[in-house]
Design a protein around this motif. Structure first.
Motif, PDB file in Angstrom:
ATOM      1  N   HIS A 142      17.658   7.457  34.773  1.00 41.54           N
ATOM      2  CA  HIS A 142      19.107   7.667  34.770  1.00 41.54           C
ATOM      3  C   HIS A 142      19.809   6.689  35.718  1.00 41.54           C
ATOM      4  O   HIS A 142      20.877   6.155  35.394  1.00 41.54           O
ATOM      5  CB  HIS A 142      19.432   9.104  35.182  1.00 41.54           C
ATOM      6  CG  HIS A 142      18.934  10.144  34.234  1.00 41.54           C
ATOM      7  ND1 HIS A 142      17.647  10.620  34.256  1.00 41.54           N
ATOM      8  CD2 HIS A 142      19.551  10.797  33.214  1.00 41.54           C
ATOM      9  CE1 HIS A 142      17.495  11.528  33.305  1.00 41.54           C
ATOM     10  NE2 HIS A 142      18.633  11.655  32.657  1.00 41.54           N
ATOM     11  N   ASP A 156      19.103   8.435  27.720  1.00 41.10           N
ATOM     12  CA  ASP A 156      19.873   7.695  26.723  1.00 41.10           C
ATOM     13  C   ASP A 156      21.319   8.179  26.637  1.00 41.10           C
ATOM     14  O   ASP A 156      22.210   7.426  26.233  1.00 41.10           O
ATOM     15  CB  ASP A 156      19.190   7.753  25.352  1.00 41.10           C
ATOM     16  CG  ASP A 156      18.950   9.171  24.874  1.00 41.10           C
ATOM     17  OD1 ASP A 156      19.164  10.124  25.644  1.00 41.10           O
ATOM     18  OD2 ASP A 156      18.544   9.340  23.702  1.00 41.10           O
ATOM     19  N   VAL A 157      21.572   9.425  27.026  1.00 42.31           N
ATOM     20  CA  VAL A 157      22.948   9.937  27.060  1.00 42.31           C
ATOM     21  C   VAL A 157      23.740   9.202  28.137  1.00 42.31           C
ATOM     22  O   VAL A 157      24.863   8.747  27.907  1.00 42.31           O
ATOM     23  CB  VAL A 157      22.949  11.459  27.314  1.00 42.31           C
ATOM     24  CG1 VAL A 157      24.376  11.975  27.500  1.00 42.31           C
ATOM     25  CG2 VAL A 157      22.264  12.198  26.169  1.00 42.31           C
ATOM     26  N   GLU A 167      27.943   8.467  28.432  1.00 43.91           N
ATOM     27  CA  GLU A 167      28.375   9.858  28.363  1.00 43.91           C
ATOM     28  C   GLU A 167      27.977  10.589  29.641  1.00 43.91           C
ATOM     29  O   GLU A 167      27.231  10.076  30.473  1.00 43.91           O
ATOM     30  CB  GLU A 167      27.763  10.531  27.130  1.00 43.91           C
ATOM     31  CG  GLU A 167      28.156   9.848  25.826  1.00 43.91           C
ATOM     32  CD  GLU A 167      27.454  10.452  24.622  1.00 43.91           C
ATOM     33  OE1 GLU A 167      26.993  11.612  24.727  1.00 43.91           O
ATOM     34  OE2 GLU A 167      27.350   9.763  23.601  1.00 43.91           O
ATOM     35  N   VAL A 218      20.709  16.263  30.829  1.00 38.95           N
ATOM     36  CA  VAL A 218      20.771  15.326  29.705  1.00 38.95           C
ATOM     37  C   VAL A 218      19.682  14.268  29.849  1.00 38.95           C
ATOM     38  O   VAL A 218      19.174  13.999  30.937  1.00 38.95           O
ATOM     39  CB  VAL A 218      22.162  14.649  29.614  1.00 38.95           C
ATOM     40  CG1 VAL A 218      23.250  15.686  29.404  1.00 38.95           C
ATOM     41  CG2 VAL A 218      22.449  13.809  30.861  1.00 38.95           C
ATOM     42  N   ASP A 219      19.332  13.667  28.734  1.00 37.41           N
ATOM     43  CA  ASP A 219      18.330  12.604  28.707  1.00 37.41           C
ATOM     44  C   ASP A 219      18.934  11.280  29.172  1.00 37.41           C
ATOM     45  O   ASP A 219      20.159  11.094  29.135  1.00 37.41           O
ATOM     46  CB  ASP A 219      17.765  12.443  27.296  1.00 37.41           C
ATOM     47  CG  ASP A 219      16.927  13.637  26.871  1.00 37.41           C
ATOM     48  OD1 ASP A 219      16.310  14.257  27.764  1.00 37.41           O
ATOM     49  OD2 ASP A 219      16.898  13.949  25.665  1.00 37.41           O
TER      50      ASP A 219
END
Length: 455
Positions: A84, A67-68, A73, A64-65
């Motif tokens: 991250h 921003d996730v 999330e 996942v990126d």
């Protein structure tokens, strides 16, 4: 003296990069040329590489990126991607050094601006390799990539300059996956000092952390071998991040073991940094990052406890979100049953470093406001990843399957261990260097100030 040492470190690093690149290309051609004597074996080897490539692409493509993660999330993410970890620190209320993304390069763009090297001259091995090209093409008719639009090299190089135009002086630049090799070289020799290292080689050339000044304009440095290797291991792109240079609240002056016996022998100065080791959702150990410099004291014991508490808050937030760091090397080994035949290694890879666990390293810098997060990375695993720092030698010499022992607090390396020379990583007496958590808590309270912890 400091300027000469800095110039030496940068020069040796550049020479090392060039040698490594030449040797890698030579090994590739010689190895492939030898295989080319037996086309069937060459085809089988390429099939194996294609399978590994497909596994790598499938794994990294599922991540996942940032921003996730920043949105609270979950999902798997790149354990080496600083963005991250900063997102998790923000959500956990842990102080960190902020970054600003200034440039993103895709894989083909990185290849264009990172420099090229001519193949070795014609030899029997390279001629055999070229002679096998037809057989390879016939064996893999669908493998030829679709023709891509030609890249505009001048435009990409201008982007490297433009990305730096609004970055304040005194800031550093690094990729999302790692810092540049020049900075590592300077830091290892204790040649940074207490301000941003900007090493001048003449009136028109200056090398800074992650950038090069040519004339009166700076350019993002994309020719660093460490950065190029990080791009190859990752998802196929690099984001370049600018961040302010934060002064440490404590610097440690100590003899530099890397320069011993050389004309530059003497003391270096290192910022007080710490690494937390996380396995399966728990901070099991903390180490001085520059393991030959620090010493156990009530003050450093309290800092180590604070680092453990801060790191655990980040880990707890990742667990709450079900955000799981992944490291490509571990994931490739996980899919190799012949490697995992050893029971202990299989347990480590699939249980301690499971796909839905939080295992990592988290690095902190001592500042006037307390420890702040510098970066996060892969765990210290049986097949590589995070460096054990001052725990080096506790588990013996590093071998595949021999997981580093990183429990408790390693204030400094054992006297017989040279961090830069794994051949010295023999087991020894850790007394006074590596303490259990119980011993650290007792030491932290020894001067009457209490053990302390991060709120």
């Amino acid at each position: 003296m400091l300027q000469k040492l800095q110039q030496l470190a940068i020069g040796l690093h550049a020479q090392g990069d060039a040698r490594e690149l030449v040797q890698s290309v030579r090994r590739l051609f010689i190895g492939a040329g030898n295989l080319a004597r037996k086309p069937a074996e060459l085809v089988q080897a390429i099939k194996g590489m294609a399978e590994i490539s497909a596994l790598h692409e499938a794994e990294t493509g599922s991540w996942v990126d940032p921003d996730v993660v920043a949105a609270g999330e979950g999902g798997a993410f790149d354990a080496c991607d600083l963005r991250h970890w900063l997102a998790l620190a923000e959500r956990a209320g842990v102080s960190y050094i902020p970054t600003r993304e200034i440039l993103r390069l895709e894989e083909d763009e990185i290849g264009l601006v990172s420099g090229t090297i001519a193949p070795p001259p014609s030899t029997p091995a390279t001629r055999r390799l070229r002679a096998s090209a037809t057989a390879i093409a016939e064996a893999f008719p669908d493998a030829a990539p679709a023709a891509a639009a030609p890249l505009n090299g001048e435009a990409i190089h201008e982007r490297l300059f433009a990305a730096m135009d609004d970055v304040p002086e005194g800031w550093m630049v690094r990729s999302n996956r790692c810092g540049g090799g020049e900075l590592k070289s300077l830091a290892g020799l204790g040649a940074i000092g207490d301000r941003t290292p900007e090493v001048r080689f003449g009136p028109t050339l200056e090398v800074g952390p992650g950038w090069v000044r040519v004339g009166n304009r700076r350019q993002v440095n994309c020719r660093d071998m460490r950065t190029i290797q990080a791009a190859a291991q990752g998802p196929g792109f690099l984001a370049f991040l600018a961040r302010p240079w934060i002064e440490a609240s404590r610097y440690i002056e100590a003899p530099d073991p890397h320069r011993e016996g050389s004309p530059f022998a003497g003391k270096g100065i290192w910022p007080a940094e710490w690494r937390a080791f996380v396995e399966n959702g728990e901070v099991i150990g903390v180490s001085s990052y520059y393991g030959w410099t620090d010493a156990a004291s009530p003050e450093t014991a309290r800092t180590a406890l604070a680092v453990r508490a801060l790191a655990q808050r980040i880990v707890d937030e990742a667990l709450r979100q079900r955000a799981f760091p992944r490291y490509p090397d571990i994931e490739l080994v996980r899919s190799a049953p012949w490697v995992l035949a050893k029971e202990e290694l299989n347990h480590k890879i699939n249980v301690v470093f499971g796909r839905e666990s939080v295992s990592c390293t988290l690095d902190f810098l001592e500042t006037a406001a307390g420890p702040v997060l510098l970066e996060g990375g892969p765990p210290a695993s049986p097949i590589g990843g995070g460096h054990p720092c001052a725990f080096a030698g506790v588990a013996g010499k590093p071998t595949i399957g021999n997981a580093p022992a990183t429990v408790g607090v390693a204030f400094r390396t054992m006297p017989h261990v040279l961090v830069a020379d794994p051949s010295t990583w023999d087991k020894g007496d850790p007394s006074g260097c590596i303490l259990s958590w119980e011993e650290v808590e007792a030491l932290a309270a020894a001067d009457g100030h209490g053990a302390g912890a991060a709120d």
